[in-house]
Write a protein that holds these residues in place. Sequence first.
Motif: not given
Length: 68
Positions: A3, A21, A34, A37
């Motif tokens: 992420r 992350t 965000y 991914d």
Amino acid sequence: MARYYVNKNSQANGDHEVHKTGCNFMPMAENRIYLGDYSSCSPAVREAKKTYSRSNGCYFCSNACHTS
């Protein structure tokens, strides 16, 4: 896959750093966006540049995308 997030706050040089992350330098939740991914930092930085044209990979967690 990891992420990735971009810091809403710019660095002194104007860059917005992209982190994944687990990074020790991850910004607080309210100071990050965000990105998605990804299997590497390159597409994450491209995504970050849609919001902040001066985006750059974190030296520590996204070094392959870090430019000085």
